[in-house]
Design an enzyme around this catalytic site. Structure first.
Site, mmCIF file in Angstrom:
data_model
loop_
_atom_site.group_PDB
_atom_site.id
_atom_site.type_symbol
_atom_site.label_atom_id
_atom_site.label_comp_id
_atom_site.label_asym_id
_atom_site.label_seq_id
_atom_site.Cartn_x
_atom_site.Cartn_y
_atom_site.Cartn_z
ATOM 1 N N GLU A 287 0.912 -1.125 0.170
ATOM 2 C CA GLU A 287 0.077 0.067 0.193
ATOM 3 C C GLU A 287 0.955 1.252 0.080
ATOM 4 O O GLU A 287 2.005 1.306 0.614
ATOM 5 C CB GLU A 287 -0.894 0.020 1.202
ATOM 6 C CG GLU A 287 -2.103 -1.100 1.293
ATOM 7 C CD GLU A 287 -3.005 -0.960 2.165
ATOM 8 O OE1 GLU A 287 -4.266 -1.202 1.927
ATOM 9 O OE2 GLU A 287 -2.429 -0.739 3.399
ATOM 10 N N CYS B 117 -1.261 6.826 9.459
ATOM 11 C CA CYS B 117 0.100 6.207 10.278
ATOM 12 C C CYS B 117 -0.260 4.919 11.137
ATOM 13 O O CYS B 117 -1.062 5.063 11.855
ATOM 14 C CB CYS B 117 0.878 7.316 11.142
ATOM 15 S SG CYS B 117 2.552 6.454 11.794
#
Length: 404
Positions: free
Chosen positions: A119, A369
């Protein structure tokens, strides 16, 4: 400086039943200009005396104009283009899925090879500029307890071509070809995606050289940041080879807690890590290290922890990114209260350290994150379930026939 290139190593053989294994085409997107020159010379593709010129031409077509077909390289001789297509490729990997968050964050699931997906995330900022968070490995070995990626076993390192492809795909989607140097949407690169970059330093360093080359994408090395959980023996080599900005995935101020949050700390404890950071090539007030600190409620977010952090990094030109924890399925951690994060930051600011609170981006598409995790494991698990079901069906069919 001489450059050697083992082309056979870069193009692993593909099995073929009943004969010799054909060689996979080498993707030229993963070669630095110096490596590209060697590849063209050793393969005999470039005309005598024109290899250096051809290398620059092809490099610009790939990384300045973003072409994916040799036939589009119109200032390269037609015969040369044909020879290139026989031996090499400039194609992109497959984009399996594209998601756009309500805040403008974009995430791509990219299939590098069958069963090999990563990703990549583009994070827009307030102005036109934005950062691309790239992956360096498929999966991760570090098992950081707060990180979703850490729950996926390491499959393999990404090649330089696969790292560069993430940037190219983002530029495709952002319509940023040719690679203008001013007023660009993609202005920064952060190696903060899947994997530990310093466990794949060779390919990461090549990718940075390609991305920063002014004949192509031309992103300044000062706008490229490599984040590590603390592979101390590789810190100096990272600085020497890449001149990239350094970020440390810290998250704790004592070894007991960091051993839990970042198990690599058991191998390279804080004393060794801080010594390695202090010796990082080029470290100065103009090139500060960034310490990343995820805020976990009741774990590492007390005022005492903030004061301990100030003491730990004393004398290091640094800033601290405070990262509100981004939840993911199955985690037991909870994000610190906003008031606790602000109080933590105030202590750091008072001590003279810039400590911005990172605005969570892309949470709704699991692009924030610590939330990245490829679909590789899900795909493999699904395939195994289908095989099991098929096998069971076969057993039932056999039983039915026997009963008849």
């Amino acid at each position: 400086m001489s450059v050697t290139l083992d082309l056979s190593r870069m193009a692993p053989s593909m099995s073929k039943e009943g004969g010799d294994a054909p060689k996979a085409l080498i993707n030229l997107s993963g070669l630095t200009r110096a490596q590209l020159l060697v590849a063209l010379t050793e393969s005999g593709v470039a005309e005598h005396g024109k290899a250096k010129m051809r290398a620059t031409q092809i490099f610009r077509w790939m990384h300045h104009r973003g072409v994916t077909d040799f036939a589009l390289m119109t200032d390269v001789a037609k015969e040369t283009r044909a020879r290139l297509a026989e031996r090499f490729t400039v194609s992109r990997p497959e984009v399996v899925e594209r998601q756009v968050s309500k805040d403008g964050t974009r995430k791509w699931l990219i299939r590098m090879a069958p069963g090999i997906e990563v990703e990549t995330v583009y994070i827009p900022s307030v102005g036109r500029a934005g950062a691309l968070c790239v992956s360096s490995q498929v999966g991760c070995t570090l098992n950081c307890s707060f990180c979703h990626t850490g729950t996926q076993a390491l499959v393999r390192n990404l090649t330089a071509a696969e790292i560069v492809a993430q940037v190219q795909i983002a530029k495709d989607d952002l319509a940023e070809w040719p690679s203008d140097k001013e007023d660009r949407l993609l202005s920064n690169i952060v190696f903060m995606g899947m994997g530990e970059p310093l466990y794949n330093l060779g390919h990461v360093a090549d990718a940075i050289e390609i991305i920063s080359d002014n004949e192509g994408i031309g992103i300044s090395r000062r706008r490229i940041t490599v984040s590590t959980s603390g592979v101390v023996p590789q810190l100096e080599a990272l600085g020497d080879k890449t001149q990239a900005m350094l970020a440390i995935s810290l998250h704790a101020t004592n070894d007991a807690l960091r051993d839990v949050l970042v198990p690599l700390n058991k191998k390279y404890p804080l004393e060794d890590l801080m010594a390695g950071v202090r010796a990082y090539p080029g470290l100065s007030n103009a090139r500060r290290v960034t310490f990343e600190y995820v805020m976990l409620k009741g774990v590492n977010d007390s005022p005492d922890e903030a004061r301990a952090l100030v003491k730990l990094i004393k004398g290091i030109p640094a800033k601290i990114n405070l990262i509100p924890f981004n939840p993911w399925p199955g985690t037991d951690y909870v994000c610190s209260d906003w008031a606790a994060i602000e109080a933590f930051g105030a202590i750091l600011n008072k001590a003279g350290y810039s400590s911005p609170i990172r605005t969570p981006r892309g949470r709704d598409i699991l692009a924030a994150c610590g939330q990245l995790k490829s679909e590789s494991e899900k795909v493999r698990a699904s395939a195994m379930r289908k095989l099991s079901m098929a096998a069971m069906a076969g057993v039932l069919d056999d039983d039915d026939e026997a009963a008849a």
